[in-house]
Design a protein around this motif. Structure first.
Motif, PDB file in Angstrom:
ATOM      1  N   SER A  65       0.826  -1.215   0.000  1.00 30.32           N
ATOM      2  CA  SER A  65       0.000   0.000   0.000  1.00 30.32           C
ATOM      3  C   SER A  65       0.853   1.256   0.000  1.00 30.32           C
ATOM      4  CB  SER A  65      -0.907   0.012   1.236  1.00 30.32           C
ATOM      5  OG  SER A  65      -1.869  -1.006   1.184  1.00 30.32           O
ATOM      6  N   HIS A  66       0.290   2.323  -0.558  1.00 31.10           N
ATOM      7  CA  HIS A  66       0.947   3.630  -0.503  1.00 31.10           C
ATOM      8  C   HIS A  66       0.171   4.566   0.424  1.00 31.10           C
ATOM      9  CE1 HIS A  66      -1.689   3.890  -4.207  1.00 31.10           C
ATOM     10  NE2 HIS A  66      -2.141   4.929  -3.519  1.00 31.10           N
ATOM     11  N   GLY A  67       0.694   5.773   0.619  1.00 34.09           N
ATOM     12  CA  GLY A  67       0.080   6.741   1.518  1.00 34.09           C
ATOM     13  C   GLY A  67      -1.266   7.241   1.020  1.00 34.09           C
ATOM     14  N   ARG A  68      -2.141   7.551   1.958  1.00 32.08           N
ATOM     15  CA  ARG A  68      -3.515   7.932   1.610  1.00 32.08           C
ATOM     16  C   ARG A  68      -3.577   9.222   0.798  1.00 32.08           C
ATOM     17  NH1 ARG A  68      -6.499   9.048   7.242  1.00 32.08           N
ATOM     18  NH2 ARG A  68      -8.186   9.541   5.804  1.00 32.08           N
ATOM     19  N   ASN A  69      -2.630  10.139   1.000  1.00 35.07           N
ATOM     20  CA  ASN A  69      -2.637  11.388   0.239  1.00 35.07           C
ATOM     21  C   ASN A  69      -1.729  11.339  -0.989  1.00 35.07           C
ATOM     22  OD1 ASN A  69      -4.500  12.624   1.899  1.00 35.07           O
ATOM     23  ND2 ASN A  69      -2.972  13.583   3.207  1.00 35.07           N
ATOM     24  N   SER A  70      -1.212  10.157  -1.299  1.00 34.08           N
ATOM     25  CA  SER A  70      -0.403  10.012  -2.512  1.00 34.08           C
ATOM     26  C   SER A  70      -1.261   9.732  -3.732  1.00 34.08           C
ATOM     27  CB  SER A  70       0.627   8.879  -2.333  1.00 34.08           C
ATOM     28  OG  SER A  70       1.722   9.324  -1.576  1.00 34.08           O
ATOM     29  N   GLY A  71      -2.483   9.286  -3.524  1.00 36.26           N
ATOM     30  CA  GLY A  71      -3.364   9.002  -4.653  1.00 36.26           C
ATOM     31  C   GLY A  71      -4.320   7.879  -4.331  1.00 36.26           C
ATOM     32  N   GLU A  72      -5.203   7.586  -5.289  1.00 34.26           N
ATOM     33  CA  GLU A  72      -6.180   6.524  -5.099  1.00 34.26           C
ATOM     34  C   GLU A  72      -5.543   5.171  -5.450  1.00 34.26           C
ATOM     35  OE1 GLU A  72      -9.342   6.752  -3.953  1.00 34.26           O
ATOM     36  OE2 GLU A  72      -9.101   8.882  -3.517  1.00 34.26           O
ATOM     37  N   ASN A  73      -5.816   4.655  -6.652  1.00 33.23           N
ATOM     38  CA  ASN A  73      -5.214   3.384  -7.062  1.00 33.23           C
ATOM     39  C   ASN A  73      -3.742   3.573  -7.440  1.00 33.23           C
ATOM     40  OD1 ASN A  73      -5.139   0.642  -7.658  1.00 33.23           O
ATOM     41  ND2 ASN A  73      -5.863   0.921  -9.751  1.00 33.23           N
ATOM     42  N   TYR A  74      -3.425   4.738  -7.975  1.00 37.52           N
ATOM     43  CA  TYR A  74      -2.044   5.075  -8.340  1.00 37.52           C
ATOM     44  C   TYR A  74      -1.480   6.092  -7.354  1.00 37.52           C
ATOM     45  CZ  TYR A  74      -2.391   2.837 -12.948  1.00 37.52           C
ATOM     46  OH  TYR A  74      -2.522   1.921 -13.970  1.00 37.52           O
ATOM     47  N   ALA A  75      -0.220   5.933  -7.002  1.00 38.37           N
ATOM     48  CA  ALA A  75       0.493   6.928  -6.198  1.00 38.37           C
ATOM     49  C   ALA A  75       1.120   7.948  -7.140  1.00 38.37           C
ATOM     50  CB  ALA A  75       1.567   6.259  -5.346  1.00 38.37           C
ATOM     51  N   THR A  76       0.697   9.188  -7.026  1.00 45.78           N
ATOM     52  CA  THR A  76       1.197  10.233  -7.923  1.00 45.78           C
ATOM     53  C   THR A  76       1.809  11.422  -7.179  1.00 45.78           C
ATOM     54  OG1 THR A  76      -1.010  11.248  -7.996  1.00 45.78           O
ATOM     55  CG2 THR A  76      -0.473   9.645  -9.721  1.00 45.78           C
ATOM     56  N   LYS A  77       1.607  11.489  -5.856  1.00 46.22           N
ATOM     57  CA  LYS A  77       2.134  12.597  -5.072  1.00 46.22           C
ATOM     58  C   LYS A  77       2.994  12.032  -3.938  1.00 46.22           C
ATOM     59  CE  LYS A  77      -1.989  15.402  -5.924  1.00 46.22           C
ATOM     60  NZ  LYS A  77      -3.165  16.083  -5.293  1.00 46.22           N
TER      61      LYS A  77
END
Length: 226
Positions: free
Chosen positions: A105-117
């Motif tokens: 999993s990635h961070g909740r504020n990095s993006g939804e299905n894709y991490a972009t931030k």
């Protein structure tokens, strides 16, 4: 005679200024090509084609050659892929083995299905890119967990103060993917499926390198490792 002398002088000057073979600048040009070839050969020998994107592996291997501390384990997390794909790879480069392939999993504020931030800031709840060294284990609120030290100043060096660790999470599972169309998200930690948390942590703890990749030009420009 004068013409011959001038011509001879020009030939000697040219050869002295631009010798054929053996100069250091030529070696500097060839070296990266040889290095890339080493990376390509390892990629082929480990049968990683179709498993790990080459760009992610090449970036990870570049950092591994610079930062490795006599530990053959290299973990690659490819956040250019969606959370619905297994995008964490634990590799043993000495024995040329793939030890684990897992959801992460990635961070909740990095993006939804894709991490972009991505962020290095406390309270951002975003993932951080770059190279980490694994530390010791502990039992915390999320169970068996692994400390991480960010190795890139201004990019991920706040990992300890942000409590960015590897831990297990119920929201990192195929059940969640089937119900919501993506994994659940963390506060910035690379969270793993519960059943794989202990074996993966035990395989990579104690000083191995972990690299979090994304196709982000901003990171590639800032990083002093790649």
């Amino acid at each position: 005679m004068r013409t011959f002398t001038i011509t001879l002088f020009l030939v000697l000057f040219w050869n002295l200024s631009f010798p054929i073979g053996g100069d250091s600048s030529h070696g500097d040009i060839v070296k990266p090509k040889l290095f890339n070839r080493d990376c390509e050969l390892l990629y082929e020998e480990m049968n990683l084609n179709g498993l790990i994107q080459f760009n992610a592996f090449e970036a990870a291997f570049t950092g591994y050659k610079k930062l490795n501390n006599n530990n053959s384990i290299l973990t690659v997390i490819d956040f250019s892929l969606p959370s619905t794909e297994k995008r964490m790879y634990v590799l043993d480069l000495e024995y040329k083995e793939v030890l684990f392939v897992s959801y992460v999993s990635h961070g909740r504020n990095s993006g939804e299905n894709y991490a972009t931030k991505f962020s290095n800031r406390n309270g951002s709840y975003q993932s951080s890119l770059g190279f980490y060294r694994t530390g010791s284990t502990y039992e915390g609120g999320n169970g068996y967990s692994l400390l991480l030290d960010g190795l890139e100043k201004g990019i991920n060096d706040m990992a300890r103060s942000r409590a960015i660790v590897i831990h297990g999470a119920d929201y990192c599972s195929e059940t969640v993917i089937h119900s919501s169309g993506r994994l659940g998200r963390s506060f910035g930690c690379p969270a793993l499926p519960r059943e794989l948390t202990k074996p993966i942590i035990d395989a990579i703890k104690g000083g191995s390198l972990l690299f979090i990749y994304a196709d982000q030009p901003d990171y590639l420009q800032k990083s002093k490792v790649i």
